[in-house]
Motif scaffolding. Sequence first.
Motif, PDB file in Angstrom:
ATOM      1  N   PHE A  75      -2.607  -9.795  10.454  1.00  0.00           N
ATOM      2  CA  PHE A  75      -1.510 -10.261   9.697  1.00  0.00           C
ATOM      3  C   PHE A  75      -1.255  -9.756   8.819  1.00  0.00           C
ATOM      4  CE2 PHE A  75      -4.640 -13.424  12.099  1.00  0.00           C
ATOM      5  CZ  PHE A  75      -3.897 -13.542  13.233  1.00  0.00           C
ATOM      6  N   SER A  76      -1.424  -8.620   8.384  1.00  0.00           N
ATOM      7  CA  SER A  76      -0.956  -7.797   7.193  1.00  0.00           C
ATOM      8  C   SER A  76      -0.094  -6.566   7.373  1.00  0.00           C
ATOM      9  CB  SER A  76      -2.513  -7.186   6.575  1.00  0.00           C
ATOM     10  OG  SER A  76      -1.916  -6.481   5.486  1.00  0.00           O
ATOM     11  N   ARG A  77       0.733  -6.268   6.642  1.00  0.00           N
ATOM     12  CA  ARG A  77       1.626  -5.313   6.767  1.00  0.00           C
ATOM     13  C   ARG A  77       1.092  -3.882   6.509  1.00  0.00           C
ATOM     14  NH1 ARG A  77       7.425  -6.995   3.954  1.00  0.00           N
ATOM     15  NH2 ARG A  77       7.968  -8.611   5.434  1.00  0.00           N
ATOM     16  N   ASP A  78      -0.127  -4.278   5.689  1.00  0.00           N
ATOM     17  CA  ASP A  78      -0.916  -3.086   5.326  1.00  0.00           C
ATOM     18  C   ASP A  78      -1.824  -2.893   6.323  1.00  0.00           C
ATOM     19  OD1 ASP A  78      -2.473  -1.042   4.191  1.00  0.00           O
ATOM     20  OD2 ASP A  78      -3.243  -2.052   2.392  1.00  0.00           O
ATOM     21  N   LYS A  79      -1.917  -1.708   7.351  1.00  0.00           N
ATOM     22  CA  LYS A  79      -2.821  -1.238   8.263  1.00  0.00           C
ATOM     23  C   LYS A  79      -3.930  -0.568   7.916  1.00  0.00           C
ATOM     24  CE  LYS A  79      -0.376  -3.964  10.853  1.00  0.00           C
ATOM     25  NZ  LYS A  79      -0.933  -5.440  11.241  1.00  0.00           N
ATOM     26  N   SER A  80      -4.100  -0.358   6.573  1.00  0.00           N
ATOM     27  CA  SER A  80      -5.372   0.637   6.183  1.00  0.00           C
ATOM     28  C   SER A  80      -6.575  -0.120   6.701  1.00  0.00           C
ATOM     29  CB  SER A  80      -5.309   0.624   4.487  1.00  0.00           C
ATOM     30  OG  SER A  80      -4.331   1.240   4.000  1.00  0.00           O
ATOM     31  N   PRO A  81      -7.415   0.558   7.285  1.00  0.00           N
ATOM     32  CA  PRO A  81      -8.634  -0.135   8.181  1.00  0.00           C
ATOM     33  C   PRO A  81      -9.495  -0.468   7.058  1.00  0.00           C
ATOM     34  CG  PRO A  81      -8.685   2.211   8.455  1.00  0.00           C
ATOM     35  CD  PRO A  81      -7.201   1.900   7.642  1.00  0.00           C
ATOM     36  N   PHE A  82      -9.869   0.120   5.769  1.00  0.00           N
ATOM     37  CA  PHE A  82     -10.702  -0.132   5.083  1.00  0.00           C
ATOM     38  C   PHE A  82     -10.355  -0.454   3.662  1.00  0.00           C
ATOM     39  CE2 PHE A  82     -12.054   3.095   8.181  1.00  0.00           C
ATOM     40  CZ  PHE A  82     -13.300   2.353   8.701  1.00  0.00           C
ATOM     41  N   ARG A  83     -11.187  -1.301   2.955  1.00  0.00           N
ATOM     42  CA  ARG A  83     -10.874  -1.551   1.321  1.00  0.00           C
ATOM     43  C   ARG A  83     -11.234  -0.479   0.666  1.00  0.00           C
ATOM     44  NH1 ARG A  83     -13.143  -6.568   3.694  1.00  0.00           N
ATOM     45  NH2 ARG A  83     -11.130  -8.317   3.707  1.00  0.00           N
ATOM     46  N   ASP A  84     -10.472  -0.193  -0.402  1.00  0.00           N
ATOM     47  CA  ASP A  84     -11.097   0.701  -1.545  1.00  0.00           C
ATOM     48  C   ASP A  84     -11.734   0.094  -2.680  1.00  0.00           C
ATOM     49  OD1 ASP A  84      -8.850  -0.480  -2.590  1.00  0.00           O
ATOM     50  OD2 ASP A  84      -7.683   1.476  -2.979  1.00  0.00           O
ATOM     51  N   HIS A  85     -12.159  -1.142  -2.465  1.00  0.00           N
ATOM     52  CA  HIS A  85     -12.935  -2.050  -3.529  1.00  0.00           C
ATOM     53  C   HIS A  85     -13.746  -3.181  -2.815  1.00  0.00           C
ATOM     54  CE1 HIS A  85      -9.491  -4.418  -2.357  1.00  0.00           C
ATOM     55  NE2 HIS A  85     -10.063  -5.216  -2.771  1.00  0.00           N
ATOM     56  N   LEU A  86     -14.598  -3.710  -3.162  1.00  0.00           N
ATOM     57  CA  LEU A  86     -15.536  -4.615  -2.640  1.00  0.00           C
ATOM     58  C   LEU A  86     -15.678  -5.929  -3.884  1.00  0.00           C
ATOM     59  CD1 LEU A  86     -18.162  -3.111  -0.511  1.00  0.00           C
ATOM     60  CD2 LEU A  86     -16.131  -4.407   0.333  1.00  0.00           C
ATOM     61  N   TRP A  87     -15.933  -7.025  -3.000  1.00  0.00           N
ATOM     62  CA  TRP A  87     -16.429  -8.116  -3.777  1.00  0.00           C
ATOM     63  C   TRP A  87     -17.550  -8.735  -3.086  1.00  0.00           C
ATOM     64  CZ3 TRP A  87     -11.719  -8.243  -0.786  1.00  0.00           C
ATOM     65  CH2 TRP A  87     -11.745  -9.080   0.072  1.00  0.00           C
ATOM     66  N   LEU A  88     -18.389  -9.557  -3.950  1.00  0.00           N
ATOM     67  CA  LEU A  88     -19.033 -10.419  -3.386  1.00  0.00           C
ATOM     68  C   LEU A  88     -18.828 -11.978  -3.894  1.00  0.00           C
ATOM     69  CD1 LEU A  88     -21.147 -11.399  -5.999  1.00  0.00           C
ATOM     70  CD2 LEU A  88     -21.682  -9.075  -5.805  1.00  0.00           C
TER      71      LEU A  88
END
Length: 228
Positions: A75-88
């Motif tokens: 459901f996103s326009r950004d189709k990048s498959p991976f995050r370049d950051h992370l959260w917990l």
Amino acid sequence: MFTGFPQETLEFFLDLRFHNNKLYFEENRARYEEYVKAPFHAFINALAPVVRQIDPLMEVRPYKCLARIHRDTRFSRDKSPFRDHLWLCFRRAAEPKEGSVNFFFEMGVNTLSWGCGTWGENKAMNEILRRRMEASPKGVSGILSSVDFAGHDLTVYTNPYKRMAIPANIPEHLKPWYAMRECYVGKAKTDMAWVFTPELVDRVAADFRAMAPLYHLLRGAYDQAEQP
């Protein structure tokens, strides 16, 4: 044992930003496991006793707390498959992410933040908080004043409704809280150099403890909203 995030953690995020595809990730999966996943898990384990002191029912298993690096692109326009950051995210076990009361930590190449609040809007919880403010504005004010926002360099984000009618007995400093759509408190200023030291745990833990009264205020309203 958490000894600080290695420089390789940020290097992996930066590389992934410019090579955001499945082939690159699979070729570098070992880097992800060693320099991202492992230190994040160690960091979660180091914070677990602190958040369990605040709420013994908190979910602290690392694989449950750490976000997936794979993005949901449906459901996103950004189709990048991976995050370049992370959260917990520390929240109670089995509770949904949306609208839950939680403690969070986020890190990326240019991102370092942590805090406490709700993930998105929780209308039922907010309505209970409004009724509580109407019934006891001094009581709610007392709880919020027990949080040392200035001493811990914490900023409140309430995203308030702009046209909500606010009762006359609500004091000025409570009005943003009364009209809030969602609420979270975050660290106002951070230094990326902190991530490379074991003392990062102490910094985050101290702020989580300072925000505990806010957590319990929101938690009480959340629990009441969930009652049948």
